[in-house]
Design a protein around this motif. Structure first.
Motif, short mmCIF file in Angstrom:
data_model
loop_
_atom_site.label_atom_id
_atom_site.label_comp_id
_atom_site.label_asym_id
_atom_site.label_seq_id
_atom_site.Cartn_x
_atom_site.Cartn_y
_atom_site.Cartn_z
N LEU A 133 -5.75 -3.90 -4.97
CA LEU A 133 -4.45 -3.69 -5.58
C LEU A 133 -4.29 -2.27 -6.13
O LEU A 133 -3.16 -1.80 -6.32
CB LEU A 133 -4.23 -4.68 -6.73
N ASP A 134 -5.39 -1.61 -6.37
CA ASP A 134 -5.39 -0.27 -6.94
C ASP A 134 -4.89 0.73 -5.89
O ASP A 134 -5.40 0.77 -4.77
CB ASP A 134 -6.80 0.10 -7.39
N PRO A 135 -3.91 1.57 -6.22
CA PRO A 135 -3.41 2.56 -5.26
C PRO A 135 -4.50 3.47 -4.71
O PRO A 135 -4.38 3.96 -3.58
CB PRO A 135 -2.39 3.37 -6.08
N HIS A 186 1.97 -3.56 -1.47
CA HIS A 186 2.60 -2.32 -1.93
C HIS A 186 3.79 -1.80 -1.12
O HIS A 186 3.97 -0.59 -1.02
CB HIS A 186 1.54 -1.20 -1.95
N PRO A 187 4.63 -2.61 -0.53
CA PRO A 187 5.70 -2.03 0.30
C PRO A 187 6.74 -1.24 -0.49
O PRO A 187 7.44 -0.41 0.07
CB PRO A 187 6.34 -3.26 0.95
N MET A 188 6.83 -1.47 -1.80
CA MET A 188 7.81 -0.75 -2.61
C MET A 188 7.16 0.12 -3.68
O MET A 188 7.83 0.65 -4.55
CB MET A 188 8.77 -1.75 -3.28
N PHE A 189 5.84 0.30 -3.60
CA PHE A 189 5.13 1.08 -4.61
C PHE A 189 5.39 2.58 -4.46
O PHE A 189 5.68 3.28 -5.43
CB PHE A 189 3.63 0.80 -4.53
N ASP A 239 -4.63 -5.22 -12.68
CA ASP A 239 -4.12 -4.43 -11.56
C ASP A 239 -2.81 -5.00 -11.02
O ASP A 239 -1.91 -4.25 -10.61
CB ASP A 239 -5.15 -4.34 -10.44
N PHE A 240 -2.69 -6.33 -11.02
CA PHE A 240 -1.44 -6.94 -10.57
C PHE A 240 -0.30 -6.53 -11.48
O PHE A 240 0.78 -6.14 -11.02
CB PHE A 240 -1.57 -8.47 -10.54
N ASP A 241 -0.53 -6.61 -12.79
CA ASP A 241 0.50 -6.24 -13.76
C ASP A 241 0.87 -4.76 -13.67
O ASP A 241 2.03 -4.39 -13.89
CB ASP A 241 0.04 -6.57 -15.18
N ALA A 242 -0.11 -3.92 -13.35
CA ALA A 242 0.12 -2.47 -13.34
C ALA A 242 0.76 -1.99 -12.05
O ALA A 242 1.62 -1.09 -12.08
CB ALA A 242 -1.20 -1.74 -13.58
N TYR A 243 0.37 -2.56 -10.90
CA TYR A 243 0.76 -1.96 -9.62
C TYR A 243 1.63 -2.84 -8.72
O TYR A 243 2.39 -2.32 -7.90
CB TYR A 243 -0.49 -1.58 -8.83
N ILE A 244 1.53 -4.16 -8.85
CA ILE A 244 2.25 -5.05 -7.93
C ILE A 244 3.54 -5.58 -8.55
O ILE A 244 4.63 -5.41 -8.00
CB ILE A 244 1.36 -6.24 -7.48
#
Length: 409
Positions: A133-135, A186-189, A239-244
């Motif tokens: 999940l981490d970029p 991550h399609p919209m990250f 990581d879910f809360d931060a990036y997804i």
């Protein structure tokens, strides 16, 4: 000035007309042609020695790009099966390719799993102490380049992340489809990738429902302990809360799955309350509404025309605000006893983008064995699939009409 037509090596149907100085040197890089003038550097004002870069694309290509974001185990695969069914043809891995490919291809759609853009394999993530999940574990530059190429009608050599071995396999050739769906974490990250999307969806499964689903699956099917399941969820949550999760603010449609409100203190997660959150003002997309557009409606359809066992079914609809955006929200709490009676509910919904009366019910009956077919998850996934079909037809008709209008002018 010399005029030439250049064919790319990866897609022979892709062409570009180029006007250049008479003395040039051409080289190719990542589906682009770079032209360098071989003459002496000019000292005239306004001249430049920078190379000219021309991106080539298929002239008749009209690839529409859809983004689907969700955490793992949240129903992306089921949604993809419903979506591709709307367009016809079974979605299958590339023929003759890697048997562990994550790509699915049907008559009109190609579905790409964004796990393929992991820059670190399973061992590499473990060594660096990062999750998928981490970029930092993903290559967003390559993701952007290849989605942009496919949208422009240019084939791409896409990498493959092997979920069986946890390794990065050799790439596979992806040709531009009519509809490209990029699904994953991550399609919209990345803003660059986000700007390429013609429509975006986020599957938002509440923590309570996600936990109930995972317990049912991992304890019953995989023999995991309750403690190990809790530990796995908690380890992934930061990581879910931060990036997804933040990506849902950018989505054009959100399917939110929550615990039912029809059963007090329910913790089984079998009966669900599902909300379809539809952003207003999205080009080529008109939100679905119940009875009267823009009104606030509460409806219990159970009775002579819809069989409902305990705890029943309740629909609601109305305008709202979501991350500062005006939205319309359609909600269903409960589950259907008989899918053939769904036609009664369908007849009270408008802006469904169906081709004929009863098409939503037909699609639901066709995939009655899919998870969520008896509740709002299956219903709203089906509706969104029909809306995407309508969006595709509007976009392609607009692109077709534009050259004709230019010719008339």
């Amino acid at each position: 000035m010399a005029v030439c037509t250049v064919y790319t090596t990866r897609s022979l149907s892709s062409t570009c007309s180029i006007s250049t100085p008479s003395k040039t040197r051409l080289s190719s890089y990542q589906n682009q042609l770079v032209l360098y003038s071989s003459g002496k550097r000019s000292s005239k004002r306004g001249s430049s020695s920078s190379p000219w870069v021309i991106s080539c694309s298929a002239g008749d290509s009209q690839t529409v790009v859809i983004g689907l974001a969700a955490d793992s185990g949240c129903g992306k695969s089921t949604f993809m099966r419903r979506l591709t069914s709307v367009f016809g043809g079974a979605a299958e891995p590339p023929k003759g390719g890697n048997p562990d490919s994550n790509t699915l291809i049907s008559d009109m759609t190609t579905v790409i799993c964004l796990d393929d853009y992991h820059s670190l394999d399973r061992t590499g993530r473990k060594e660096k102490g990062v999750t998928a999940l981490d970029p930092r574990a993903n290559d967003f530059d390559l993701m952007y380049d290849q989605v942009k190429a496919l949208k422009s009608g240019v084939a791409a050599e896409k990498p493959i992340y092997n979920h069986v071995t946890g390794l990065l396999d050799p790439p596979e050739l992806i040709k531009p489809p009519k509809i490209l769906v990029i699904e994953g974490l991550h399609p919209m990250f990345d803003e660059r990738v986000r700007d390429l999307l013609d429509f975006s969806i986020y599957l938002d499964i509440s923590n309570e429902v996600k936990f109930a689903w995972k317990i049912q699956r991992d304890m019953a099917e995989r023999g995991h302990s309750l403690e190990s399941i809790k530990a796995s969820i908690e380890a992934r949550k930061p990581d879910f809360d931060a990036y997804i999760d933040p990506q849902k603010q950018y989505a054009d449609a959100v399917i939110e799955v929550l615990p039912t409100q029809l059963i007090p203190d329910d913790n089984e997660g079998k009966v669900l309350r599902v909300r379809l959150i539809m952003k207003e003002g999205v080009e080529h997309f008109s939100p679905v509404y119940l009875f009267d557009e823009g009104s606030t409606i509460s409806w219990i359809p159970c009775g002579r025309k819809l069989t409902c066992s305990y705890p029943g079914i309740k629909f609601s609809y109305g305008p709202d605000s979501y991350f500062g955006n005006e939205v319309s929200i359609l909600e269903m709490d409960g589950q259907f006893d008989r899918l053939d009676e769904l036609i009664y509910v369908e007849s009270h919904l408008s802006n469904l983008s169906t081709k004929f009366y009863g098409e939503v019910t037909q699609q639901m009956l066709k995939h009655a064995d899919f998870p969520g077919s008896n509740n709002g998850t299956g219903l709203f996934q089906t509706i969104v699939g029909l809306k995407i079909r309508d969006l595709y037809e509007q976009i392609t008709s607009t692109k077709t009409a534009a050259p004709l209008e230019a010719t008339k002018a």
